[in-house]
Design an enzyme around this catalytic site. Structure first.
Site, PDB file in Angstrom:
ATOM      1  N   GLU A 172       7.936  -7.639   1.460  1.00  0.00           N
ATOM      2  CA  GLU A 172       7.709  -6.637   0.409  1.00  0.00           C
ATOM      3  C   GLU A 172       7.510  -5.265   1.033  1.00  0.00           C
ATOM      4  O   GLU A 172       6.863  -5.121   2.074  1.00  0.00           O
ATOM      5  CB  GLU A 172       6.473  -7.041  -0.404  1.00  0.00           C
ATOM      6  CG  GLU A 172       6.200  -6.190  -1.627  1.00  0.00           C
ATOM      7  CD  GLU A 172       5.069  -6.759  -2.470  1.00  0.00           C
ATOM      8  OE1 GLU A 172       4.361  -5.963  -3.098  1.00  0.00           O
ATOM      9  OE2 GLU A 172       4.893  -8.000  -2.501  1.00  0.00           O
TER      10      GLU A 172
ATOM     11  N   ASP B  45       6.168  -1.524  -0.363  1.00  0.00           N
ATOM     12  CA  ASP B  45       5.475  -0.962  -1.526  1.00  0.00           C
ATOM     13  C   ASP B  45       5.257   0.538  -1.445  1.00  0.00           C
ATOM     14  O   ASP B  45       4.772   1.041  -0.429  1.00  0.00           O
ATOM     15  CB  ASP B  45       4.068  -1.567  -1.663  1.00  0.00           C
ATOM     16  CG  ASP B  45       4.049  -3.047  -1.957  1.00  0.00           C
ATOM     17  OD1 ASP B  45       5.062  -3.548  -2.463  1.00  0.00           O
ATOM     18  OD2 ASP B  45       3.022  -3.679  -1.674  1.00  0.00           O
TER      19      ASP B  45
ATOM     20  N   GLU C  71       2.738   2.705  -3.871  1.00  0.00           N
ATOM     21  CA  GLU C  71       1.763   2.635  -4.956  1.00  0.00           C
ATOM     22  C   GLU C  71       1.155   4.025  -5.125  1.00  0.00           C
ATOM     23  O   GLU C  71       0.538   4.562  -4.197  1.00  0.00           O
ATOM     24  CB  GLU C  71       0.671   1.611  -4.662  1.00  0.00           C
ATOM     25  CG  GLU C  71       1.186   0.181  -4.651  1.00  0.00           C
ATOM     26  CD  GLU C  71       0.099  -0.826  -4.299  1.00  0.00           C
ATOM     27  OE1 GLU C  71       0.056  -1.887  -4.946  1.00  0.00           O
ATOM     28  OE2 GLU C  71      -0.701  -0.537  -3.371  1.00  0.00           O
TER      29      GLU C  71
ATOM     30  N   GLN D 194       0.040   5.182  -1.626  1.00  0.00           N
ATOM     31  CA  GLN D 194      -0.248   4.139  -0.641  1.00  0.00           C
ATOM     32  C   GLN D 194       1.017   3.334  -0.404  1.00  0.00           C
ATOM     33  O   GLN D 194       1.702   2.952  -1.346  1.00  0.00           O
ATOM     34  CB  GLN D 194      -1.357   3.231  -1.152  1.00  0.00           C
ATOM     35  CG  GLN D 194      -1.710   2.079  -0.224  1.00  0.00           C
ATOM     36  CD  GLN D 194      -2.999   1.382  -0.635  1.00  0.00           C
ATOM     37  OE1 GLN D 194      -4.084   1.901  -0.440  1.00  0.00           O
ATOM     38  NE2 GLN D 194      -2.873   0.206  -1.215  1.00  0.00           N
ATOM     39  N   THR D 195       1.320   3.099   0.868  1.00  0.00           N
ATOM     40  CA  THR D 195       2.449   2.233   1.212  1.00  0.00           C
ATOM     41  C   THR D 195       1.922   0.981   1.883  1.00  0.00           C
ATOM     42  O   THR D 195       0.850   0.980   2.481  1.00  0.00           O
ATOM     43  CB  THR D 195       3.444   2.948   2.148  1.00  0.00           C
ATOM     44  OG1 THR D 195       2.772   3.358   3.345  1.00  0.00           O
ATOM     45  CG2 THR D 195       4.062   4.149   1.459  1.00  0.00           C
ATOM     46  N   ASN D 196       2.688  -0.084   1.755  1.00  0.00           N
ATOM     47  CA  ASN D 196       2.303  -1.349   2.369  1.00  0.00           C
ATOM     48  C   ASN D 196       3.580  -2.110   2.717  1.00  0.00           C
ATOM     49  O   ASN D 196       4.629  -1.914   2.086  1.00  0.00           O
ATOM     50  CB  ASN D 196       1.432  -2.180   1.426  1.00  0.00           C
ATOM     51  CG  ASN D 196       0.587  -3.212   2.146  1.00  0.00           C
ATOM     52  OD1 ASN D 196       0.722  -3.416   3.355  1.00  0.00           O
ATOM     53  ND2 ASN D 196      -0.285  -3.886   1.405  1.00  0.00           N
TER      54      ASN D 196
ATOM     55  N   ASN E   7      -1.672  -6.399   4.178  1.00  0.00           N
ATOM     56  CA  ASN E   7      -2.793  -5.679   4.805  1.00  0.00           C
ATOM     57  C   ASN E   7      -2.324  -4.635   5.797  1.00  0.00           C
ATOM     58  O   ASN E   7      -2.959  -4.389   6.817  1.00  0.00           O
ATOM     59  CB  ASN E   7      -3.746  -6.659   5.499  1.00  0.00           C
ATOM     60  CG  ASN E   7      -4.397  -7.624   4.524  1.00  0.00           C
ATOM     61  OD1 ASN E   7      -4.730  -7.241   3.404  1.00  0.00           O
ATOM     62  ND2 ASN E   7      -4.552  -8.870   4.937  1.00  0.00           N
TER      63      ASN E   7
ATOM     64  N   GLU F 130      -1.755  -1.261   4.967  1.00  0.00           N
ATOM     65  CA  GLU F 130      -1.788  -0.092   4.107  1.00  0.00           C
ATOM     66  C   GLU F 130      -1.854   1.216   4.896  1.00  0.00           C
ATOM     67  O   GLU F 130      -2.573   1.320   5.883  1.00  0.00           O
ATOM     68  CB  GLU F 130      -3.008  -0.140   3.169  1.00  0.00           C
ATOM     69  CG  GLU F 130      -3.023  -1.304   2.210  1.00  0.00           C
ATOM     70  CD  GLU F 130      -3.770  -2.531   2.762  1.00  0.00           C
ATOM     71  OE1 GLU F 130      -4.077  -2.546   3.977  1.00  0.00           O
ATOM     72  OE2 GLU F 130      -4.041  -3.447   1.968  1.00  0.00           O
TER      73      GLU F 130
ATOM     74  N   TRP G  25     -10.135  -0.761  -8.022  1.00  0.00           N
ATOM     75  CA  TRP G  25      -9.944  -0.309  -6.641  1.00  0.00           C
ATOM     76  C   TRP G  25      -9.179   0.996  -6.486  1.00  0.00           C
ATOM     77  O   TRP G  25      -9.280   1.660  -5.454  1.00  0.00           O
ATOM     78  CB  TRP G  25      -9.227  -1.370  -5.809  1.00  0.00           C
ATOM     79  CG  TRP G  25      -7.792  -1.636  -6.246  1.00  0.00           C
ATOM     80  CD1 TRP G  25      -7.379  -2.534  -7.172  1.00  0.00           C
ATOM     81  CD2 TRP G  25      -6.607  -0.973  -5.762  1.00  0.00           C
ATOM     82  NE1 TRP G  25      -6.009  -2.478  -7.319  1.00  0.00           N
ATOM     83  CE2 TRP G  25      -5.503  -1.540  -6.452  1.00  0.00           C
ATOM     84  CE3 TRP G  25      -6.369   0.020  -4.816  1.00  0.00           C
ATOM     85  CZ2 TRP G  25      -4.196  -1.129  -6.240  1.00  0.00           C
ATOM     86  CZ3 TRP G  25      -5.058   0.433  -4.596  1.00  0.00           C
ATOM     87  CH2 TRP G  25      -3.983  -0.143  -5.316  1.00  0.00           C
TER      88      TRP G  25
END
Length: 292
Positions: free
Chosen positions: A97, A99, A101, A114-116, A124, A126, A191
């Protein structure tokens, strides 16, 4: 124009079979939930979040390697507690994935993204930065570029994060699972804003995110085809050349490296690689990765 953009224009015409490209939502995507929270106004698509539901959509096909792009105008005003996501993901427990966000805020604060990255079900990873513009006032372009060498997150063609293939160091890299493209808006006030301290003010609802200019310049990877066969199908060979496999796109250009250095120096507010409380032992990719 960045080198990546230039090569996109130059090489996308080399192989057309299996490559999707369109600015039309209905050709590429379909709603995945809360159809009553969708509003289409000409070329614009709006998703609404209220205290009943958010909304989301998903690509009609899955892809392996290439570039996906959307233009977004994020929720205006007090958007605390809300999250707008744009991401690629495969399926299953061991999924991969990528991401974006976008984390809502109280009025006047910087908007954070935020990227992940998940590889084989492990996330985890981030990173968070404050955008250098107000993303609620106009449309901006957000892209994910993916090939066998790197994953690049871009904002208005500026790279904000690179995840490099370091399989030679024994670190797994996401290159064997086809991915769908997704976006959604939902309530995450446990969060999203100041660690969950600021809750969603539903008197400001509905919260609206607006989309346009959907593009997928990537290799279609049918679900009915085995992963190994898709990987082969979507990789360049003697008889076919894909633009994403061009040598110039195996790493950032010098200009892009300087852009990434600027982003990290001026706008990065969190990097998991530096979080010794969460990771007393530095993650392996952080040891080897050159964060330009």
């Amino acid at each position: 124009m960045s080198r990546m953009s230039g090569f996109l224009g130059l090489f996308v015409g080399l192989v057309l079979v299996g490559v999707a490209s369109s600015a039309n939502f209905d050709e590429l995507f379909q709603p995945s939930w809360a159809l009553d929270h969708f509003v289409q106004e000409g070329d614009l698509l709006k998703l609404k979040l209220d205290n009943y539901s958010g909304a989301g959509f998903v690509s009609k096909n899955k892809y392996m390697f290439g570039k996906v792009t959307i233009q977004l105008k994020l929720v205006e005003g007090d958007s605390a507690g809300t999250v707008t996501a744009f991401y690629m993901s495969s399926e299953g427990l061991n999924h991969n994935e990528f991401d974006f966000e976008f984390l809502g805020n109280t009025s006047g604060e910087p908007y954070s993204v935020q990227t992940n990255v998940y590889v084989n079900g492990v996330g985890n990873r981030e990173q968070r930065l404050n955008l250098w513009f107000d993303p609620t006032k106009d449309f901006h372009t957000y892209s994910i570029f993916w090939n066998q060498r790197q994953v690049v997150f871009q904002v208005d063609e500026t790279p904000i994060r690179v995840h490099t293939n370091m399989e030679h160091k024994g670190i797994p890299f996401p290159k064997d699972q086809a991915m769908g493209v997704y976006s959604s808006i939902w309530n995450a006030d446990d969060w999203a804003t100041q660690g969950g301290r600021v809750k969603t003010d539903w008197s400001n609802a509905p919260f609206i995110v607006t989309y346009k200019a959907f593009e997928i310049n990537a290799c279609e990877a049918p679900a009915s085809v085995a992963a190994m066969d898709n990987a082969k199908k979507c990789s360049s060979s003697e008889d076919k050349k894909y633009w994403w496999d061009e040598p110039a796109l195996s790493a950032l250009s010098l200009h892009q490296s300087h852009q990434l250095m600027w982003v990290r120096a001026n706008h990065m507010v969190y990097d998991y690689c530096s979080d010794t409380a969460r990771f007393p032992v530095i993650p392996a990719e952080c040891v080897h990765h050159r964060h330009q």
